[in-house]
Design a protein around this motif. Structure first.
Motif, mmCIF file in Angstrom:
data_model
loop_
_atom_site.group_PDB
_atom_site.id
_atom_site.type_symbol
_atom_site.label_atom_id
_atom_site.label_comp_id
_atom_site.label_asym_id
_atom_site.label_seq_id
_atom_site.Cartn_x
_atom_site.Cartn_y
_atom_site.Cartn_z
ATOM 1 N N HIS A 86 1.191 -1.395 0.047
ATOM 2 C CA HIS A 86 -0.546 -0.115 -0.066
ATOM 3 C C HIS A 86 0.481 1.531 0.163
ATOM 4 O O HIS A 86 0.670 2.096 -0.598
ATOM 5 N N THR A 87 1.925 0.965 0.833
ATOM 6 C CA THR A 87 2.048 2.599 0.513
ATOM 7 C C THR A 87 4.275 2.759 -0.274
ATOM 8 O O THR A 87 3.333 3.977 -0.701
ATOM 9 N N THR A 88 3.496 1.670 -1.190
ATOM 10 C CA THR A 88 5.049 1.607 -2.443
ATOM 11 C C THR A 88 3.633 2.415 -3.304
ATOM 12 O O THR A 88 4.303 3.226 -4.353
ATOM 13 N N ALA A 89 2.300 1.980 -3.563
ATOM 14 C CA ALA A 89 1.773 2.159 -4.611
ATOM 15 C C ALA A 89 1.315 3.486 -4.463
ATOM 16 O O ALA A 89 0.776 4.528 -5.108
ATOM 17 N N ALA A 90 1.953 4.185 -3.193
ATOM 18 C CA ALA A 90 1.303 5.565 -3.117
ATOM 19 C C ALA A 90 2.448 6.417 -2.906
ATOM 20 O O ALA A 90 2.743 7.634 -2.650
ATOM 21 N N GLY A 91 3.625 5.704 -3.199
ATOM 22 C CA GLY A 91 4.814 6.437 -3.861
ATOM 23 C C GLY A 91 5.286 6.882 -2.850
ATOM 24 O O GLY A 91 6.707 7.370 -2.383
ATOM 25 N N GLY A 92 5.331 5.812 -1.448
ATOM 26 C CA GLY A 92 6.116 6.076 -0.236
ATOM 27 C C GLY A 92 6.933 4.584 0.124
ATOM 28 O O GLY A 92 7.131 3.689 -0.492
ATOM 29 N N THR A 93 8.148 4.838 0.851
ATOM 30 C CA THR A 93 8.335 3.590 1.897
ATOM 31 C C THR A 93 7.928 3.209 3.313
ATOM 32 O O THR A 93 7.341 4.343 4.047
ATOM 33 N N LEU A 94 8.822 1.936 3.415
ATOM 34 C CA LEU A 94 7.603 1.132 4.887
ATOM 35 C C LEU A 94 8.927 0.360 5.436
ATOM 36 O O LEU A 94 9.192 -0.783 4.205
ATOM 37 N N HIS A 95 9.495 0.585 6.042
ATOM 38 C CA HIS A 95 10.560 -0.161 6.667
ATOM 39 C C HIS A 95 10.697 -0.504 8.315
ATOM 40 O O HIS A 95 10.500 0.327 8.871
ATOM 41 N N LEU A 96 10.804 -1.752 8.452
ATOM 42 C CA LEU A 96 10.691 -2.091 9.694
ATOM 43 C C LEU A 96 12.360 -1.913 10.307
ATOM 44 O O LEU A 96 13.459 -2.806 9.773
ATOM 45 N N HIS A 97 12.408 -1.987 11.709
ATOM 46 C CA HIS A 97 13.506 -1.462 12.692
ATOM 47 C C HIS A 97 13.821 -2.493 13.877
ATOM 48 O O HIS A 97 12.566 -2.649 14.432
ATOM 49 N N TYR A 98 14.827 -3.705 14.115
ATOM 50 C CA TYR A 98 14.958 -3.935 14.561
ATOM 51 C C TYR A 98 13.742 -4.988 15.180
ATOM 52 O O TYR A 98 13.450 -5.359 16.587
ATOM 53 N N PRO A 99 13.604 -5.527 14.463
ATOM 54 C CA PRO A 99 12.415 -7.029 14.785
ATOM 55 C C PRO A 99 12.570 -7.627 15.349
ATOM 56 O O PRO A 99 14.005 -8.108 15.690
ATOM 57 N N PRO A 100 12.259 -8.362 16.880
ATOM 58 C CA PRO A 100 12.542 -9.267 17.182
ATOM 59 C C PRO A 100 13.340 -11.026 16.559
ATOM 60 O O PRO A 100 12.190 -11.045 15.129
ATOM 61 N N PRO A 101 13.550 -11.449 17.182
ATOM 62 C CA PRO A 101 14.260 -12.581 16.530
ATOM 63 C C PRO A 101 12.947 -13.853 15.696
ATOM 64 O O PRO A 101 13.568 -14.355 14.820
ATOM 65 N N MET A 102 11.423 -13.938 16.638
ATOM 66 C CA MET A 102 11.139 -14.978 15.660
ATOM 67 C C MET A 102 10.321 -14.114 14.446
ATOM 68 O O MET A 102 10.522 -14.759 13.346
ATOM 69 N N LEU A 103 10.456 -13.145 14.334
ATOM 70 C CA LEU A 103 9.733 -12.311 12.869
ATOM 71 C C LEU A 103 10.950 -11.425 11.868
ATOM 72 O O LEU A 103 11.065 -12.232 10.757
ATOM 73 N N ALA A 104 12.265 -11.479 12.332
ATOM 74 C CA ALA A 104 13.448 -11.634 11.594
ATOM 75 C C ALA A 104 13.823 -12.782 11.548
ATOM 76 O O ALA A 104 14.308 -13.117 9.948
ATOM 77 N N ARG A 105 13.119 -13.843 11.606
ATOM 78 C CA ARG A 105 13.696 -15.952 11.222
ATOM 79 C C ARG A 105 12.541 -15.649 9.445
ATOM 80 O O ARG A 105 12.158 -16.161 9.284
ATOM 81 N N PRO A 110 23.169 -7.814 15.166
ATOM 82 C CA PRO A 110 24.081 -7.981 16.147
ATOM 83 C C PRO A 110 23.397 -8.338 17.395
ATOM 84 O O PRO A 110 22.428 -8.621 17.146
ATOM 85 N N ALA A 111 24.162 -9.261 18.279
ATOM 86 C CA ALA A 111 23.512 -9.707 19.244
ATOM 87 C C ALA A 111 23.035 -8.234 20.069
ATOM 88 O O ALA A 111 21.892 -9.257 20.653
ATOM 89 N N ALA A 112 23.548 -7.948 20.310
ATOM 90 C CA ALA A 112 22.574 -6.906 21.324
ATOM 91 C C ALA A 112 21.276 -6.540 21.157
ATOM 92 O O ALA A 112 20.800 -6.186 21.523
ATOM 93 N N LEU A 113 21.282 -6.647 19.657
ATOM 94 C CA LEU A 113 20.040 -6.358 18.977
ATOM 95 C C LEU A 113 18.974 -7.580 19.599
ATOM 96 O O LEU A 113 17.852 -6.870 19.242
ATOM 97 N N CYS A 114 19.419 -7.882 19.497
ATOM 98 C CA CYS A 114 17.926 -9.535 19.702
ATOM 99 C C CYS A 114 17.088 -9.487 21.036
ATOM 100 O O CYS A 114 16.678 -10.259 20.980
ATOM 101 N N ALA A 115 18.536 -9.105 22.230
ATOM 102 C CA ALA A 115 17.792 -8.434 23.140
ATOM 103 C C ALA A 115 16.102 -8.179 23.776
ATOM 104 O O ALA A 115 15.878 -7.057 22.817
ATOM 105 N N THR A 116 15.635 -8.570 24.500
ATOM 106 C CA THR A 116 14.071 -8.061 24.434
ATOM 107 C C THR A 116 14.380 -7.264 25.461
ATOM 108 O O THR A 116 14.798 -6.840 26.981
ATOM 109 N N ALA A 117 13.560 -5.394 24.515
ATOM 110 C CA ALA A 117 14.117 -4.389 25.394
ATOM 111 C C ALA A 117 12.345 -4.720 26.367
ATOM 112 O O ALA A 117 11.794 -4.935 25.964
ATOM 113 N N PRO A 118 12.688 -3.437 26.945
ATOM 114 C CA PRO A 118 11.570 -3.657 28.141
ATOM 115 C C PRO A 118 10.478 -2.687 27.296
ATOM 116 O O PRO A 118 11.016 -1.791 26.208
ATOM 117 N N VAL A 119 9.158 -2.943 27.361
ATOM 118 C CA VAL A 119 8.350 -1.987 26.965
ATOM 119 C C VAL A 119 7.877 -0.817 27.705
ATOM 120 O O VAL A 119 7.871 -1.378 29.142
#
Length: 149
Positions: free
Chosen positions: A72-91, A115-124
């Motif tokens: 949808h975003t691409t069709a509207a001429g934009g971009t959508l990017h995911l940053h720091y997905p949790p390990p399950m989503l990254a897989r 990096p291993a530091a990004l795989c750690a669960t951050a506090p909500v």
């Protein structure tokens, strides 16, 4: 008081938006997430960055919604990017060749280096007044006792 299953925080800067999702992304919370991302497009935002650092769970319905919103975003001429997905989503992203959802070098074929530091669960983070959004679905069909639909 327990936190809702998904909190959404949105911070806009001109035609760019940072959307931070905190909690669980599943079949119950995907409509809320989809609505928030579609609202960005309706508001004229064409660059959407989704911070997934505080996400504790994401199933395939979440990945499907992200792919749909990317289209949808691409069709509207934009971009959508995911940053720091949790390990399950990254897989899931890696196994479905959906690396186009991730910014930078991860968009090329191959495993996503993290990096291993990004795989750690951050506090909500605690909800911020005016930015908290919660959603509960009500069953469309009442439960039927003694049988299967």
């Amino acid at each position: 008081m327990p936190l809702p299953p998904l909190n959404i925080y949105r911070h806009d800067r001109r035609s760019r938006s940072l959307v931070t999702l905190a909690g669980e992304i599943d079949l119950e919370t995907v409509p809320l997430m989809r609505t928030a991302l579609e609202r960005c497009l309706r508001d004229g935002v064409r660059t959407i960055d989704v911070d997934l650092t505080p996400v504790t769970f994401c199933d395939c319905s979440g990945l499907n919604a992200f792919i749909e919103m990317f289209l949808h975003t691409t069709a509207a001429g934009g971009t959508l990017h995911l940053h720091y997905p949790p390990p399950m989503l990254a897989r899931m992203i890696e196994s479905t060749d959906s690396g186009f959802l991730l910014p930078g070098p991860s968009a090329v074929p191959g495993p996503v280096p993290r990096p291993a530091a990004l795989c750690a669960t951050a506090p909500v983070p605690l909800p911020v007044a005016g930015f908290e959004t919660s959603h509960r679905l009500v069953p469309a069909v009442p439960a039927v006792s003694g049988g299967v639909l």
